[in-house]
Design a protein around this motif. Structure first.
Motif, PDB file in Angstrom:
ATOM      1  N   ARG A  36       0.849  -1.190   0.000  1.00 50.70           N
ATOM      2  CA  ARG A  36       0.000   0.000   0.000  1.00 50.70           C
ATOM      3  C   ARG A  36       0.886   1.242   0.000  1.00 50.70           C
ATOM      4  O   ARG A  36       1.887   1.303   0.704  1.00 50.70           O
ATOM      5  CB  ARG A  36      -0.908  -0.009   1.225  1.00 50.70           C
ATOM      6  N   PHE A  37       0.467   2.215  -0.798  1.00 51.41           N
ATOM      7  CA  PHE A  37       1.203   3.454  -0.941  1.00 51.41           C
ATOM      8  C   PHE A  37       0.436   4.593  -0.283  1.00 51.41           C
ATOM      9  O   PHE A  37      -0.795   4.561  -0.228  1.00 51.41           O
ATOM     10  CB  PHE A  37       1.426   3.787  -2.421  1.00 51.41           C
ATOM     11  N   GLY A  38       1.168   5.579   0.165  1.00 46.05           N
ATOM     12  CA  GLY A  38       0.538   6.749   0.753  1.00 46.05           C
ATOM     13  C   GLY A  38       1.488   7.925   0.726  1.00 46.05           C
ATOM     14  O   GLY A  38       2.687   7.775   0.479  1.00 46.05           O
ATOM     15  N   TRP A  39       0.957   9.096   0.977  1.00 51.44           N
ATOM     16  CA  TRP A  39       1.759  10.307   1.003  1.00 51.44           C
ATOM     17  C   TRP A  39       1.128  11.280   1.963  1.00 51.44           C
ATOM     18  O   TRP A  39      -0.076  11.283   2.196  1.00 51.44           O
ATOM     19  CB  TRP A  39       1.908  10.920  -0.386  1.00 51.44           C
ATOM     20  N   GLN A  40       1.981  12.098   2.555  1.00 48.37           N
ATOM     21  CA  GLN A  40       1.528  13.083   3.521  1.00 48.37           C
ATOM     22  C   GLN A  40       1.962  14.449   3.031  1.00 48.37           C
ATOM     23  O   GLN A  40       3.153  14.701   2.844  1.00 48.37           O
ATOM     24  CB  GLN A  40       2.135  12.779   4.889  1.00 48.37           C
ATOM     25  N   MET A  41       0.997  15.301   2.826  1.00 45.82           N
ATOM     26  CA  MET A  41       1.261  16.642   2.326  1.00 45.82           C
ATOM     27  C   MET A  41       1.544  17.572   3.501  1.00 45.82           C
ATOM     28  O   MET A  41       0.808  17.567   4.482  1.00 45.82           O
ATOM     29  CB  MET A  41       0.055  17.168   1.553  1.00 45.82           C
ATOM     30  N   PRO A  42       2.603  18.362   3.415  1.00 42.57           N
ATOM     31  CA  PRO A  42       2.843  19.346   4.474  1.00 42.57           C
ATOM     32  C   PRO A  42       1.830  20.484   4.387  1.00 42.57           C
ATOM     33  O   PRO A  42       1.167  20.663   3.369  1.00 42.57           O
ATOM     34  CB  PRO A  42       4.252  19.848   4.193  1.00 42.57           C
ATOM     35  N   GLU A  43       1.744  21.240   5.455  1.00 40.56           N
ATOM     36  CA  GLU A  43       0.844  22.401   5.448  1.00 40.56           C
ATOM     37  C   GLU A  43       1.264  23.384   4.368  1.00 40.56           C
ATOM     38  O   GLU A  43       2.433  23.495   4.046  1.00 40.56           O
ATOM     39  CB  GLU A  43       0.878  23.085   6.815  1.00 40.56           C
ATOM     40  N   GLY A  44       0.295  24.050   3.810  1.00 36.31           N
ATOM     41  CA  GLY A  44       0.592  25.068   2.815  1.00 36.31           C
ATOM     42  C   GLY A  44       0.306  24.645   1.384  1.00 36.31           C
ATOM     43  O   GLY A  44       0.375  25.458   0.479  1.00 36.31           O
ATOM     44  N   TYR A  45       0.011  23.377   1.174  1.00 35.87           N
ATOM     45  CA  TYR A  45      -0.340  22.904  -0.168  1.00 35.87           C
ATOM     46  C   TYR A  45      -1.842  22.970  -0.356  1.00 35.87           C
ATOM     47  O   TYR A  45      -2.610  22.769   0.592  1.00 35.87           O
ATOM     48  CB  TYR A  45       0.095  21.448  -0.373  1.00 35.87           C
ATOM     49  N   MET A  46      -2.255  23.185  -1.575  1.00 37.88           N
ATOM     50  CA  MET A  46      -3.668  23.083  -1.923  1.00 37.88           C
ATOM     51  C   MET A  46      -4.017  21.595  -1.913  1.00 37.88           C
ATOM     52  O   MET A  46      -3.144  20.749  -2.083  1.00 37.88           O
ATOM     53  CB  MET A  46      -3.928  23.670  -3.310  1.00 37.88           C
ATOM     54  N   PRO A  47      -5.299  21.245  -1.743  1.00 37.99           N
ATOM     55  CA  PRO A  47      -5.684  19.832  -1.795  1.00 37.99           C
ATOM     56  C   PRO A  47      -5.420  19.236  -3.182  1.00 37.99           C
ATOM     57  O   PRO A  47      -5.377  19.953  -4.179  1.00 37.99           O
ATOM     58  CB  PRO A  47      -7.185  19.859  -1.511  1.00 37.99           C
ATOM     59  N   GLN A  48      -5.272  17.945  -3.221  1.00 37.26           N
ATOM     60  CA  GLN A  48      -5.039  17.271  -4.502  1.00 37.26           C
ATOM     61  C   GLN A  48      -6.358  17.065  -5.229  1.00 37.26           C
ATOM     62  O   GLN A  48      -7.403  16.897  -4.612  1.00 37.26           O
ATOM     63  CB  GLN A  48      -4.338  15.938  -4.296  1.00 37.26           C
ATOM     64  N   SER A  49      -6.277  17.055  -6.552  1.00 35.29           N
ATOM     65  CA  SER A  49      -7.464  16.771  -7.359  1.00 35.29           C
ATOM     66  C   SER A  49      -7.309  15.443  -8.098  1.00 35.29           C
ATOM     67  O   SER A  49      -8.300  14.849  -8.516  1.00 35.29           O
ATOM     68  CB  SER A  49      -7.722  17.901  -8.355  1.00 35.29           C
ATOM     69  N   ALA A  50      -6.061  14.983  -8.269  1.00 33.01           N
ATOM     70  CA  ALA A  50      -5.830  13.708  -8.950  1.00 33.01           C
ATOM     71  C   ALA A  50      -4.426  13.196  -8.592  1.00 33.01           C
ATOM     72  O   ALA A  50      -3.558  13.980  -8.203  1.00 33.01           O
ATOM     73  CB  ALA A  50      -5.957  13.858 -10.459  1.00 33.01           C
ATOM     74  N   TYR A  51      -4.251  11.885  -8.742  1.00 36.29           N
ATOM     75  CA  TYR A  51      -2.932  11.290  -8.534  1.00 36.29           C
ATOM     76  C   TYR A  51      -2.717  10.175  -9.547  1.00 36.29           C
ATOM     77  O   TYR A  51      -3.654   9.674 -10.165  1.00 36.29           O
ATOM     78  CB  TYR A  51      -2.773  10.744  -7.112  1.00 36.29           C
TER      79      TYR A  51
END
Length: 157
Positions: A29-44
């Motif tokens: 299983r894959f995952g990622w953690q976005m730091p604060e300050g990024y806009m939300p994702q719309s696609a991956y």
């Protein structure tokens, strides 16, 4: 890859670890953690490549889901004792996007693949702690190597 204003980059994980060695899950299983300050994702999109030959073993295709954890591998069967590179491509809701890569390495999947003998006490009913030592010599200096150890309690290599 584009960084946010603080310079922080997303953290990529496979089986909940950064660059894990010896994973036993044949469908990691894959995952990622976005730091604060990024806009939300719309696609991956996730792509996985076998390190030795560069062959793509899985391409998730573009997914317009807003998930960032437990994305299960759905490609061809992974090989034991193999390093894989994986690439995450993200599109953010502000129209920006980036790519980042990481790696993971599989362990031994099948019992028949073990090539070593157990190191054990010569006295099977011995209950006291015993120091067991096994020495080995290599015929040549390897370019790269991995030793798989299984031990209950303490071991040192």
């Amino acid at each position: 890859m584009r960084k946010n204003e603080s310079g922080a980059m997303p953290i990529l994980m496979c089986e909940y670890n950064k660059a894990p060695l010896g994973i036993q899950n044949t469908r990691p299983r894959f995952g990622w953690q976005m730091p604060e300050g990024y806009m939300p994702q719309s696609a991956y999109r996730i792509q996985v490549y076998e390190e030795g030959n560069g062959a793509c073993v899985w391409d998730s295709g573009r997914k317009t889901e807003n998930i960032c954890s437990c994305v299960e591998y759905e490609g061809e069967a992974l090989k034991s004792r193999t390093r894989y590179q994986w690439k995450l491509s993200l599109e953010l809701t502000d129209g920006q996007g980036f790519e980042q890569s990481a790696w993971f390495e599989t362990g031994i999947f099948g019992q028949g693949e073990w090539e070593a003998a157990w190191i054990q006490s010569p006295e099977p009913k011995h209950r006291a702690s015993v120091l067991l030592i096994r020495q080995f010599t290599l015929d040549h200096v390897p370019e790269r190597g991995r030793i798989y150890i299984s031990g209950i309690g303490y071991y040192e290599l």
